[in-house]
Write an enzyme that holds these catalytic residues in place. Structure first.
Site, PDB file in Angstrom:
ATOM      1  N   LYS A  35      -1.115   0.085   4.828  1.00  0.00           N
ATOM      2  CA  LYS A  35      -1.856   0.635   3.960  1.00  0.00           C
ATOM      3  C   LYS A  35      -2.114  -0.418   2.806  1.00  0.00           C
ATOM      4  O   LYS A  35      -2.792  -0.300   1.854  1.00  0.00           O
ATOM      5  CB  LYS A  35      -0.710   1.423   3.054  1.00  0.00           C
ATOM      6  CG  LYS A  35       0.198   2.880   3.074  1.00  0.00           C
ATOM      7  CD  LYS A  35       1.241   3.580   2.795  1.00  0.00           C
ATOM      8  CE  LYS A  35       1.579   4.419   3.863  1.00  0.00           C
ATOM      9  NZ  LYS A  35       3.522   4.550   3.320  1.00  0.00           N
ATOM     10  N   GLY A  36      -1.386  -1.500   3.418  1.00  0.00           N
ATOM     11  CA  GLY A  36      -1.842  -2.822   2.221  1.00  0.00           C
ATOM     12  C   GLY A  36      -2.917  -3.054   2.097  1.00  0.00           C
ATOM     13  O   GLY A  36      -3.347  -3.474   0.629  1.00  0.00           O
ATOM     14  N   GLU A  53      -7.380  -7.561   5.863  1.00  0.00           N
ATOM     15  CA  GLU A  53      -5.381  -6.979   5.429  1.00  0.00           C
ATOM     16  C   GLU A  53      -5.423  -7.462   4.354  1.00  0.00           C
ATOM     17  O   GLU A  53      -6.104  -8.180   3.622  1.00  0.00           O
ATOM     18  CB  GLU A  53      -5.176  -8.454   5.997  1.00  0.00           C
ATOM     19  CG  GLU A  53      -4.635  -7.770   7.838  1.00  0.00           C
ATOM     20  CD  GLU A  53      -3.519  -6.271   8.198  1.00  0.00           C
ATOM     21  OE1 GLU A  53      -2.976  -6.356   6.707  1.00  0.00           O
ATOM     22  OE2 GLU A  53      -2.167  -6.036   8.594  1.00  0.00           O
ATOM     23  N   ASP A  54      -4.468  -7.413   3.842  1.00  0.00           N
ATOM     24  CA  ASP A  54      -3.859  -7.755   2.489  1.00  0.00           C
ATOM     25  C   ASP A  54      -3.040  -9.029   2.385  1.00  0.00           C
ATOM     26  O   ASP A  54      -3.202  -9.624   1.742  1.00  0.00           O
ATOM     27  CB  ASP A  54      -2.512  -5.988   1.499  1.00  0.00           C
ATOM     28  CG  ASP A  54      -2.036  -5.980   2.223  1.00  0.00           C
ATOM     29  OD1 ASP A  54      -1.814  -6.415   3.640  1.00  0.00           O
ATOM     30  OD2 ASP A  54      -0.733  -5.710   1.983  1.00  0.00           O
ATOM     31  N   ASP A  99       1.042 -12.842   7.199  1.00  0.00           N
ATOM     32  CA  ASP A  99       2.879 -13.089   7.085  1.00  0.00           C
ATOM     33  C   ASP A  99       2.507 -14.076   7.715  1.00  0.00           C
ATOM     34  O   ASP A  99       3.156 -14.912   8.418  1.00  0.00           O
ATOM     35  CB  ASP A  99       3.465 -12.385   6.866  1.00  0.00           C
ATOM     36  CG  ASP A  99       5.331 -12.480   5.965  1.00  0.00           C
ATOM     37  OD1 ASP A  99       5.282 -13.328   6.293  1.00  0.00           O
ATOM     38  OD2 ASP A  99       5.596 -12.435   5.119  1.00  0.00           O
ATOM     39  N   LYS A 103      -0.305 -16.402   3.973  1.00  0.00           N
ATOM     40  CA  LYS A 103       1.437 -17.410   3.780  1.00  0.00           C
ATOM     41  C   LYS A 103       1.915 -18.219   5.274  1.00  0.00           C
ATOM     42  O   LYS A 103       2.455 -18.032   5.531  1.00  0.00           O
ATOM     43  CB  LYS A 103       2.742 -16.265   3.963  1.00  0.00           C
ATOM     44  CG  LYS A 103       2.998 -15.798   1.894  1.00  0.00           C
ATOM     45  CD  LYS A 103       4.595 -14.741   2.740  1.00  0.00           C
ATOM     46  CE  LYS A 103       5.069 -14.327   1.427  1.00  0.00           C
ATOM     47  NZ  LYS A 103       5.749 -13.060   1.011  1.00  0.00           N
ATOM     48  N   PHE A 134       7.724 -13.285  -2.573  1.00  0.00           N
ATOM     49  CA  PHE A 134       8.402 -11.229  -2.227  1.00  0.00           C
ATOM     50  C   PHE A 134       6.484 -11.102  -3.323  1.00  0.00           C
ATOM     51  O   PHE A 134       7.136 -10.957  -4.203  1.00  0.00           O
ATOM     52  CB  PHE A 134       9.462 -10.915  -1.935  1.00  0.00           C
ATOM     53  CG  PHE A 134       9.142  -9.339  -1.456  1.00  0.00           C
ATOM     54  CD1 PHE A 134       8.658  -9.053   0.027  1.00  0.00           C
ATOM     55  CD2 PHE A 134       8.846  -8.302  -2.099  1.00  0.00           C
ATOM     56  CE1 PHE A 134       8.645  -7.675   0.278  1.00  0.00           C
ATOM     57  CE2 PHE A 134       8.194  -7.475  -1.681  1.00  0.00           C
ATOM     58  CZ  PHE A 134       8.444  -6.805  -0.166  1.00  0.00           C
ATOM     59  N   ASP A 170       3.833  -3.456  -1.079  1.00  0.00           N
ATOM     60  CA  ASP A 170       4.772  -2.666  -2.247  1.00  0.00           C
ATOM     61  C   ASP A 170       5.792  -3.620  -1.746  1.00  0.00           C
ATOM     62  O   ASP A 170       6.328  -4.765  -1.031  1.00  0.00           O
ATOM     63  CB  ASP A 170       4.375  -1.611  -0.690  1.00  0.00           C
ATOM     64  CG  ASP A 170       5.051  -0.943   0.482  1.00  0.00           C
ATOM     65  OD1 ASP A 170       4.907  -2.398   0.895  1.00  0.00           O
ATOM     66  OD2 ASP A 170       6.121  -0.850   0.376  1.00  0.00           O
ATOM     67  N   ARG A 183       2.135  -0.653  -5.354  1.00  0.00           N
ATOM     68  CA  ARG A 183       0.809  -0.630  -4.412  1.00  0.00           C
ATOM     69  C   ARG A 183      -0.224  -1.003  -5.289  1.00  0.00           C
ATOM     70  O   ARG A 183      -1.411  -1.414  -5.503  1.00  0.00           O
ATOM     71  CB  ARG A 183       0.587   0.291  -2.550  1.00  0.00           C
ATOM     72  CG  ARG A 183       1.647  -0.045  -2.103  1.00  0.00           C
ATOM     73  CD  ARG A 183       0.900   1.083  -1.047  1.00  0.00           C
ATOM     74  NE  ARG A 183       1.978   0.963  -0.264  1.00  0.00           N
ATOM     75  CZ  ARG A 183       1.933   0.312   0.798  1.00  0.00           C
ATOM     76  NH1 ARG A 183       1.718  -0.574   1.038  1.00  0.00           N
ATOM     77  NH2 ARG A 183       3.403   0.984   1.866  1.00  0.00           N
TER      78      ARG A 183
HETATM   79  C1  PRP Z   1       2.300  -5.559   6.258  1.00  0.00           C
HETATM   80  C2  PRP Z   1       0.920  -6.362   5.378  1.00  0.00           C
HETATM   81  C3  PRP Z   1       0.490  -6.421   6.906  1.00  0.00           C
HETATM   82  C4  PRP Z   1       1.648  -7.170   7.982  1.00  0.00           C
HETATM   83  C5  PRP Z   1       1.781  -8.368   7.806  1.00  0.00           C
HETATM   84  O1  PRP Z   1       1.754  -4.367   6.130  1.00  0.00           O
HETATM   85  O2  PRP Z   1      -0.289  -5.779   5.622  1.00  0.00           O
HETATM   86  O3  PRP Z   1      -0.334  -6.058   7.695  1.00  0.00           O
HETATM   87  O4  PRP Z   1       2.573  -6.889   6.873  1.00  0.00           O
HETATM   88  O5  PRP Z   1       2.610  -9.339   7.824  1.00  0.00           O
HETATM   89  P1  PRP Z   1       3.023 -10.218   9.871  1.00  0.00           P
HETATM   90  O6  PRP Z   1       1.575 -11.234   9.367  1.00  0.00           O
HETATM   91  O7  PRP Z   1       3.993 -11.075   9.547  1.00  0.00           O
HETATM   92  O8  PRP Z   1       2.456  -9.068  10.705  1.00  0.00           O
HETATM   93  P2  PRP Z   1       3.533  -4.026   6.120  1.00  0.00           P
HETATM   94  O9  PRP Z   1       4.103  -3.195   7.778  1.00  0.00           O
HETATM   95  O10 PRP Z   1       4.269  -3.878   5.532  1.00  0.00           O
HETATM   96  O11 PRP Z   1       2.569  -2.365   5.570  1.00  0.00           O
HETATM   97  P3  PRP Z   1       2.405  -1.691   4.821  1.00  0.00           P
HETATM   98  O12 PRP Z   1       0.900  -1.841   4.584  1.00  0.00           O
HETATM   99  O13 PRP Z   1       1.728  -0.153   5.251  1.00  0.00           O
HETATM  100  O14 PRP Z   1       2.590  -2.063   3.823  1.00  0.00           O
END
Ligand code: PRP
Length: 179
Positions: free
Chosen positions: A41-42, A97-98, A101, A129, A151, A158, A164
């Site tokens: 969703k992000g 992507e948002d 990580d 990051k 964070f 979120d 969000r």
């Molecule tokens: C977050 C973000 C990326 C992912 C990044 O999504 O939107 O998709 O984590 O992390 P990574 O590089 O460690 O894989 P999340 O799974 O929190 O879902 P959301 O977007 O629905 O909040």
């Protein structure tokens, strides 16, 4: 109970940087059509703001993957929750992507999507990051902001599904007992 949120990037800073990245992307893709893939969703807020500022033709699709499983740490297992509606064959795909990580989500997505015969795939993220990267092979083409390992919430990101909708990027610092 309200959380204290420190502003890391203001709405004006974020909007201005999205404008710059959109101009760069529009230049790089001149004469081509971009197929934007929003990772839910992000990624939804950033995808919309970016799409509005692109000057080349754009089509869009949406995909949902899950990697965090409710906590703040990536589990390492990526699950495909909602697949794309459209074929990628011959398209210039830009994944939006948002945040990146560990890189596990993108590493998984690239493997899945490159099997669908796109013309090419590039990656764009609002936040990066790099200190947290586990999948070092993930190369990001467009990064709006590189941030420290804190964070962050807002602009699609979120904390327990909240925040969000904040129009800026903030850091959740502590919880208070008041409302
Ligand atoms: C977050 C973000 C990326 C992912 C990044 O999504 O939107 O998709 O984590 O992390 P990574 O590089 O460690 O894989 P999340 O799974 O929190 O879902 P959301 O977007 O629905 O909040």
């Amino acid at each position: 109970m309200a959380d204290k949120i420190r502003v890391l990037l203001t709405e004006e800073e974020v909007d201005a940087r999205i404008g710059e990245i959109a101009a760069q992307i529009s230049k790089d893709y001149e004469g081509q059509e971009i197929h934007l893939i929003c990772i839910l969703k992000g990624g939804v807020f950033f995808t919309c703001e970016l799409a509005k500022r692109l000057s080349v033709p754009v089509t869009m699709d949406f995909m949902s993957v899950s990697s965090y499983g409710g906590g703040t740490e990536s589990s390492g297992i990526v699950k495909l929750v909602k697949d794309l509606d459209e074929s990628l064959e011959g398209k210039h795909v830009l994944i939006v992507e948002d945040i990146i990580d560990s890189g596990r989500t993108l590493a998984y997505l690239i493997e899945v999507l490159k099997q669908r015969q796109p013309a090419d795939i590039r990656l764009c993220t609002l936040l990066d990051k790099p200190e947290r990267r586990v999948k070092k092979q993930v190369k990001v083409d467009y990064v709006c902001f590189t941030i420290p390992d804190e964070f962050v919430v807002g602009y699609g990101l979120d904390y327990d599904q909240k925040y969000r909708n904040l129009p800026y990027i903030g850091v959740v610092e502590q919880e208070r007992e008041d409302n």
